[in-house]
Design a protein around this motif. Structure first.
Motif, PDB file in Angstrom:
ATOM      1  N   MET A  86     -58.484 -35.633  -1.143  1.00 35.63           N
ATOM      2  CA  MET A  86     -58.849 -36.366   0.063  1.00 35.63           C
ATOM      3  C   MET A  86     -58.006 -36.011   1.287  1.00 35.63           C
ATOM      4  O   MET A  86     -58.546 -35.866   2.372  1.00 35.63           O
ATOM      5  CB  MET A  86     -58.754 -37.873  -0.200  1.00 35.63           C
ATOM      6  CG  MET A  86     -59.627 -38.345  -1.349  1.00 35.63           C
ATOM      7  SD  MET A  86     -61.375 -37.943  -1.164  1.00 35.63           S
ATOM      8  CE  MET A  86     -61.857 -39.127   0.056  1.00 35.63           C
ATOM      9  N   VAL A  87     -56.695 -35.924   1.137  1.00 36.11           N
ATOM     10  CA  VAL A  87     -55.801 -35.628   2.263  1.00 36.11           C
ATOM     11  C   VAL A  87     -54.676 -34.707   1.797  1.00 36.11           C
ATOM     12  O   VAL A  87     -54.421 -34.585   0.603  1.00 36.11           O
ATOM     13  CB  VAL A  87     -55.181 -36.906   2.894  1.00 36.11           C
ATOM     14  CG1 VAL A  87     -56.242 -37.800   3.499  1.00 36.11           C
ATOM     15  CG2 VAL A  87     -54.356 -37.670   1.881  1.00 36.11           C
ATOM     16  N   VAL A  88     -54.006 -34.102   2.757  1.00 32.90           N
ATOM     17  CA  VAL A  88     -52.835 -33.294   2.453  1.00 32.90           C
ATOM     18  C   VAL A  88     -51.802 -34.199   1.785  1.00 32.90           C
ATOM     19  O   VAL A  88     -51.579 -35.335   2.239  1.00 32.90           O
ATOM     20  CB  VAL A  88     -52.250 -32.684   3.756  1.00 32.90           C
ATOM     21  CG1 VAL A  88     -50.908 -32.016   3.515  1.00 32.90           C
ATOM     22  CG2 VAL A  88     -53.243 -31.703   4.370  1.00 32.90           C
ATOM     23  N   PRO A  89     -51.169 -33.752   0.706  1.00 31.75           N
ATOM     24  CA  PRO A  89     -50.146 -34.590   0.065  1.00 31.75           C
ATOM     25  C   PRO A  89     -49.053 -34.973   1.062  1.00 31.75           C
ATOM     26  O   PRO A  89     -48.658 -34.167   1.921  1.00 31.75           O
ATOM     27  CB  PRO A  89     -49.579 -33.682  -1.036  1.00 31.75           C
ATOM     28  CG  PRO A  89     -50.646 -32.678  -1.288  1.00 31.75           C
ATOM     29  CD  PRO A  89     -51.343 -32.471   0.024  1.00 31.75           C
ATOM     30  N   GLY A  90     -48.571 -36.197   0.948  1.00 30.02           N
ATOM     31  CA  GLY A  90     -47.580 -36.728   1.890  1.00 30.02           C
ATOM     32  C   GLY A  90     -46.374 -35.832   2.066  1.00 30.02           C
ATOM     33  O   GLY A  90     -45.839 -35.717   3.167  1.00 30.02           O
ATOM     34  N   ILE A  91     -45.939 -35.166   1.009  1.00 26.62           N
ATOM     35  CA  ILE A  91     -44.735 -34.339   1.085  1.00 26.62           C
ATOM     36  C   ILE A  91     -44.938 -33.119   1.985  1.00 26.62           C
ATOM     37  O   ILE A  91     -43.988 -32.495   2.425  1.00 26.62           O
ATOM     38  CB  ILE A  91     -44.250 -33.932  -0.320  1.00 26.62           C
ATOM     39  CG1 ILE A  91     -42.802 -33.461  -0.250  1.00 26.62           C
ATOM     40  CG2 ILE A  91     -45.175 -32.889  -0.948  1.00 26.62           C
ATOM     41  CD1 ILE A  91     -42.078 -33.506  -1.557  1.00 26.62           C
ATOM     42  N   LEU A  92     -46.198 -32.799   2.303  1.00 23.51           N
ATOM     43  CA  LEU A  92     -46.499 -31.660   3.170  1.00 23.51           C
ATOM     44  C   LEU A  92     -47.113 -32.074   4.510  1.00 23.51           C
ATOM     45  O   LEU A  92     -47.479 -31.218   5.314  1.00 23.51           O
ATOM     46  CB  LEU A  92     -47.459 -30.700   2.453  1.00 23.51           C
ATOM     47  CG  LEU A  92     -46.887 -29.983   1.235  1.00 23.51           C
ATOM     48  CD1 LEU A  92     -47.984 -29.226   0.492  1.00 23.51           C
ATOM     49  CD2 LEU A  92     -45.759 -29.042   1.641  1.00 23.51           C
ATOM     50  N   GLN A  93     -47.219 -33.375   4.747  1.00 22.54           N
ATOM     51  CA  GLN A  93     -47.849 -33.841   5.987  1.00 22.54           C
ATOM     52  C   GLN A  93     -46.905 -33.712   7.186  1.00 22.54           C
ATOM     53  O   GLN A  93     -45.710 -33.975   7.074  1.00 22.54           O
ATOM     54  CB  GLN A  93     -48.275 -35.304   5.863  1.00 22.54           C
ATOM     55  CG  GLN A  93     -49.449 -35.503   4.941  1.00 22.54           C
ATOM     56  CD  GLN A  93     -49.785 -36.969   4.718  1.00 22.54           C
ATOM     57  OE1 GLN A  93     -49.094 -37.867   5.198  1.00 22.54           O
ATOM     58  NE2 GLN A  93     -50.845 -37.215   3.967  1.00 22.54           N
ATOM     59  N   PRO A 120     -47.624 -36.359  12.847  1.00 20.32           N
ATOM     60  CA  PRO A 120     -48.879 -36.906  13.390  1.00 20.32           C
ATOM     61  C   PRO A 120     -49.962 -37.103  12.326  1.00 20.32           C
ATOM     62  O   PRO A 120     -50.706 -38.081  12.379  1.00 20.32           O
ATOM     63  CB  PRO A 120     -49.312 -35.862  14.424  1.00 20.32           C
ATOM     64  CG  PRO A 120     -48.052 -35.157  14.808  1.00 20.32           C
ATOM     65  CD  PRO A 120     -47.231 -35.119  13.551  1.00 20.32           C
ATOM     66  N   CYS A 121     -50.038 -36.199  11.364  1.00 15.98           N
ATOM     67  CA  CYS A 121     -51.024 -36.349  10.296  1.00 15.98           C
ATOM     68  C   CYS A 121     -50.681 -37.563   9.429  1.00 15.98           C
ATOM     69  O   CYS A 121     -51.551 -38.373   9.108  1.00 15.98           O
ATOM     70  CB  CYS A 121     -51.091 -35.081   9.456  1.00 15.98           C
ATOM     71  SG  CYS A 121     -52.279 -35.169   8.094  1.00 15.98           S
ATOM     72  N   ALA A 122     -49.416 -37.675   9.053  1.00 18.39           N
ATOM     73  CA  ALA A 122     -48.987 -38.811   8.230  1.00 18.39           C
ATOM     74  C   ALA A 122     -49.263 -40.126   8.951  1.00 18.39           C
ATOM     75  O   ALA A 122     -49.744 -41.087   8.342  1.00 18.39           O
ATOM     76  CB  ALA A 122     -47.501 -38.685   7.889  1.00 18.39           C
ATOM     77  N   ARG A 123     -48.986 -40.168  10.241  1.00 19.04           N
ATOM     78  CA  ARG A 123     -49.242 -41.388  11.019  1.00 19.04           C
ATOM     79  C   ARG A 123     -50.735 -41.717  11.007  1.00 19.04           C
ATOM     80  O   ARG A 123     -51.138 -42.866  10.804  1.00 19.04           O
ATOM     81  CB  ARG A 123     -48.734 -41.240  12.452  1.00 19.04           C
ATOM     82  CG  ARG A 123     -48.926 -42.504  13.286  1.00 19.04           C
ATOM     83  CD  ARG A 123     -48.287 -42.393  14.656  1.00 19.04           C
ATOM     84  NE  ARG A 123     -46.843 -42.294  14.586  1.00 19.04           N
ATOM     85  CZ  ARG A 123     -46.013 -43.320  14.371  1.00 19.04           C
ATOM     86  NH1 ARG A 123     -46.520 -44.534  14.189  1.00 19.04           N
ATOM     87  NH2 ARG A 123     -44.716 -43.139  14.346  1.00 19.04           N
ATOM     88  N   ALA A 124     -51.585 -40.699  11.187  1.00 18.73           N
ATOM     89  CA  ALA A 124     -53.032 -40.930  11.197  1.00 18.73           C
ATOM     90  C   ALA A 124     -53.514 -41.428   9.834  1.00 18.73           C
ATOM     91  O   ALA A 124     -54.345 -42.338   9.758  1.00 18.73           O
ATOM     92  CB  ALA A 124     -53.767 -39.650  11.591  1.00 18.73           C
ATOM     93  N   VAL A 125     -52.982 -40.844   8.757  1.00 17.87           N
ATOM     94  CA  VAL A 125     -53.352 -41.289   7.413  1.00 17.87           C
ATOM     95  C   VAL A 125     -52.957 -42.754   7.219  1.00 17.87           C
ATOM     96  O   VAL A 125     -53.758 -43.576   6.751  1.00 17.87           O
ATOM     97  CB  VAL A 125     -52.687 -40.404   6.327  1.00 17.87           C
ATOM     98  CG1 VAL A 125     -52.816 -41.037   4.952  1.00 17.87           C
ATOM     99  CG2 VAL A 125     -53.290 -39.008   6.338  1.00 17.87           C
ATOM    100  N   LEU A 126     -51.734 -43.089   7.597  1.00 18.27           N
ATOM    101  CA  LEU A 126     -51.250 -44.462   7.414  1.00 18.27           C
ATOM    102  C   LEU A 126     -51.982 -45.442   8.323  1.00 18.27           C
ATOM    103  O   LEU A 126     -52.271 -46.569   7.913  1.00 18.27           O
ATOM    104  CB  LEU A 126     -49.736 -44.515   7.636  1.00 18.27           C
ATOM    105  CG  LEU A 126     -48.911 -43.763   6.582  1.00 18.27           C
ATOM    106  CD1 LEU A 126     -47.456 -43.669   7.013  1.00 18.27           C
ATOM    107  CD2 LEU A 126     -49.046 -44.423   5.217  1.00 18.27           C
ATOM    108  N   ARG A 155     -61.471 -34.577   9.103  1.00 16.52           N
ATOM    109  CA  ARG A 155     -60.662 -34.856  10.289  1.00 16.52           C
ATOM    110  C   ARG A 155     -59.745 -36.044  10.035  1.00 16.52           C
ATOM    111  O   ARG A 155     -60.186 -37.132   9.695  1.00 16.52           O
ATOM    112  CB  ARG A 155     -61.539 -35.144  11.506  1.00 16.52           C
ATOM    113  CG  ARG A 155     -60.726 -35.307  12.789  1.00 16.52           C
ATOM    114  CD  ARG A 155     -61.613 -35.575  13.997  1.00 16.52           C
ATOM    115  NE  ARG A 155     -62.430 -36.762  13.848  1.00 16.52           N
ATOM    116  CZ  ARG A 155     -62.007 -38.014  14.055  1.00 16.52           C
ATOM    117  NH1 ARG A 155     -60.769 -38.239  14.414  1.00 16.52           N
ATOM    118  NH2 ARG A 155     -62.824 -39.028  13.888  1.00 16.52           N
ATOM    119  N   VAL A 156     -58.466 -35.783  10.191  1.00 20.73           N
ATOM    120  CA  VAL A 156     -57.439 -36.821  10.140  1.00 20.73           C
ATOM    121  C   VAL A 156     -56.709 -36.717  11.470  1.00 20.73           C
ATOM    122  O   VAL A 156     -56.083 -35.697  11.753  1.00 20.73           O
ATOM    123  CB  VAL A 156     -56.467 -36.602   8.958  1.00 20.73           C
ATOM    124  CG1 VAL A 156     -55.338 -37.616   9.002  1.00 20.73           C
ATOM    125  CG2 VAL A 156     -57.212 -36.689   7.630  1.00 20.73           C
TER     126      VAL A 156
END
Length: 167
Positions: free
Chosen positions: A4-11, A14-20, A65-66
């Motif tokens: 579903m999404v890039v694993p958190g350890i590689l985010q 900005p991507c991590a913020r969008a996922v959260l 898109r994330v």
């Protein structure tokens, strides 16, 4: 394995913020979770013994898109840069692989003190798996997933081509 999404350890941040933010959390909760998530990335850079990471992504992760287009482009470029480290490899299972065990949900396997520990992500929380029989089954699933993945050079080419589409 992440479908579903890039694993958190590689985010990227900005991507991590969008996922959260997609979890509809309060801003202060997002900030705390973001700090924790980004802090975990240190294990990939620690010296003298960085963590060895093999991440397998479903191709859909590259196209979903994330955040906005620039977040996606930067995230995919960060994946390529991560693969330049000798301890990180990212593989991609292409769309044309069809149905495979990785579609059952995210899983991770780590070797800790010579034994395998599994982690299964869930909607509300994850589950640590330590039973040797269960981790053996998870390792078999992991290898089956990797059998569907493209070779490394093709993965990087696919990630770079997809990053260009996010301009």
């Amino acid at each position: 394995m992440s479908a579903m999404v890039v694993p958190g350890i590689l985010q990227t941040e900005p991507c991590a913020r969008a996922v959260l933010m997609g979890r509809r959390l309060r801003a202060e909760s997002v900030d705390a979770l973001l700090a924790t998530r980004l802090g975990r990335q240190e294990i990939l850079h620690r010296r003298p013994d960085p963590c060895q990471l093999v991440a397998v992504l479903d191709e859909g992760v590259l196209h979903r898109r994330v955040g906005d287009a620039s977040v996606m482009r930067d995230q995919l470029e960060a994946l390529v840069a991560a693969c330049e480290q000798p301890n990180v490899r990212v593989q991609v299972v292409p769309f044309d692989a069809g149905s495979y065990v990785g579609l059952d949900g995210p899983l991770a396997i780590a070797t800790v003190d010579g034994r395998s520990i599994g982690f299964l992500e869930g909607h509300l929380e994850g589950r640590v798996v330590e039973n040797p029989n269960a981790t053996t089954e998870m390792e078999a699933a992991w290898e089956a997933i990797r059998d569907y993945a493209l070779p490394s050079n093709q993965c990087l080419d696919l990630i770079m081509r997809t990053a260009e589409k996010w301009t």
